[in-house]
Design an enzyme around this catalytic site. Sequence first.
Site, PDB file in Angstrom:
ATOM      1  N   ASN A  22       0.771  -0.954   0.003  1.00  0.00           N
ATOM      2  CA  ASN A  22      -0.047   0.028  -0.051  1.00  0.00           C
ATOM      3  C   ASN A  22       0.917   1.104   0.122  1.00  0.00           C
ATOM      4  O   ASN A  22       2.007   0.974   0.348  1.00  0.00           O
ATOM      5  CB  ASN A  22      -0.986   0.139   1.200  1.00  0.00           C
ATOM      6  N   ASN A  76      -8.337  -7.540   9.629  1.00  0.00           N
ATOM      7  CA  ASN A  76      -8.439  -8.003   8.234  1.00  0.00           C
ATOM      8  C   ASN A  76      -8.541  -9.451   8.229  1.00  0.00           C
ATOM      9  O   ASN A  76      -8.876 -10.232   7.099  1.00  0.00           O
ATOM     10  CB  ASN A  76      -7.142  -7.631   7.624  1.00  0.00           C
ATOM     11  N   ARG A  95       0.225 -11.604   2.151  1.00  0.00           N
ATOM     12  CA  ARG A  95      -0.537 -11.683   3.485  1.00  0.00           C
ATOM     13  C   ARG A  95      -1.269 -13.255   3.236  1.00  0.00           C
ATOM     14  O   ARG A  95      -2.053 -13.401   4.214  1.00  0.00           O
ATOM     15  CB  ARG A  95      -1.642 -10.749   3.544  1.00  0.00           C
ATOM     16  N   ARG A 149      -9.218  -4.074  -2.097  1.00  0.00           N
ATOM     17  CA  ARG A 149      -8.591  -5.242  -1.501  1.00  0.00           C
ATOM     18  C   ARG A 149      -9.913  -6.533  -1.791  1.00  0.00           C
ATOM     19  O   ARG A 149      -9.470  -7.465  -2.279  1.00  0.00           O
ATOM     20  CB  ARG A 149      -8.078  -5.321  -0.170  1.00  0.00           C
ATOM     21  N   HIS A 178      -8.649  -0.135   2.327  1.00  0.00           N
ATOM     22  CA  HIS A 178      -9.617  -0.716   3.273  1.00  0.00           C
ATOM     23  C   HIS A 178     -10.500   0.282   3.689  1.00  0.00           C
ATOM     24  O   HIS A 178     -10.227   1.475   3.843  1.00  0.00           O
ATOM     25  CB  HIS A 178      -9.034  -1.756   4.380  1.00  0.00           C
ATOM     26  N   ASP A 180     -11.810   0.699   6.583  1.00  0.00           N
ATOM     27  CA  ASP A 180     -11.661   1.118   7.873  1.00  0.00           C
ATOM     28  C   ASP A 180     -10.404   2.261   8.192  1.00  0.00           C
ATOM     29  O   ASP A 180     -10.340   2.790   9.026  1.00  0.00           O
ATOM     30  CB  ASP A 180     -11.062  -0.091   9.004  1.00  0.00           C
ATOM     31  N   CYS A 274      -7.083  -1.211  12.683  1.00  0.00           N
ATOM     32  CA  CYS A 274      -6.481  -2.253  11.994  1.00  0.00           C
ATOM     33  C   CYS A 274      -5.785  -3.494  13.024  1.00  0.00           C
ATOM     34  O   CYS A 274      -5.830  -4.671  12.522  1.00  0.00           O
ATOM     35  CB  CYS A 274      -5.544  -1.870  10.978  1.00  0.00           C
TER      36      CYS A 274
END
Length: 295
Positions: A22, A76, A95, A149, A178, A180, A274
């Site tokens: 990111n 996540n 990830r 994403r 994201h 959030d 997060c």
Amino acid sequence: MAFKPKLLMVDPSHFEVSYVINPWMKPGAWHEDPAGHLRQAQACSAALHQALTEAGAEVVMVPGAPGLPDMVFPANAAVVLDGRAIVARFACDERRGEEALFLNAFRSFEARGLLDTVVQYPEGIFQEGAGDCLWDDTRQQFWAGYGQRSAKASLQVTEDFFNVPVVPLELVSPRFYHLDTCFLVLSGGEILYYPPAFSAEGRAVIEGLAGKENVLEASDEDAAAFSVNAVNFGKEIVMARPPAKLKARLEERGYHVRSVDLDPFILSGGGAYCMTLRLNRFSAVKAAAEKAAAE
């Protein structure tokens, strides 16, 4: 609060900023002093744990794993509501190793009675947990981000699994990958959000459903400080160190803002929300049933 919030955190012992997925990630800055940054990250994680506990939450800590530095962002990992969890499918290769570990963790929570049901999003349908799916207790719905994403196809899966409304919001900026990172649902019904992260249609949906009187626009400074990426329960808000104007705006509405230094994690593009995942979030229907069963 009807239920003491139970929040998942991940031990930061294996945290580092070693790749870029990111625009906020700064591995060069991290590697100027990796040992020092890690010590700072551990101290900041402990400070977040303390702030959440002092605000009235219970924190459940699980270990991280070598080579998976972003496990420290369990928001996540899954979407959780009413004792049901649906575990993420990550869009980025870096990830994807987290999926099996989080799935095992959630199955252990199920065995301990913390959760009733644990499944995973279908293979190939990317969805990155509560970071892209925020529960709104006032409106009894999820706000769900897609377009960076999480895939649009995940929205129907989420709606079918939880049997609650899911409101789609397209994310149009890679800087806000994201939901959030740019959208915070507050217990009083307000929405704090950063408009440039959304399409014109999304902004209209937010104002239409929340009402203009409940919409608080975050500034560039607020967004860059990762203060929108905050944890709220009751009148408590725990966030990365907010600009003074934002703190004052929230306090004027009756919230108690707890400020935490999360700078090492901001180097990876994450803040307080997060770094947590609420494990005991309930819809009104389920909360009423739980209360009746306890009486």
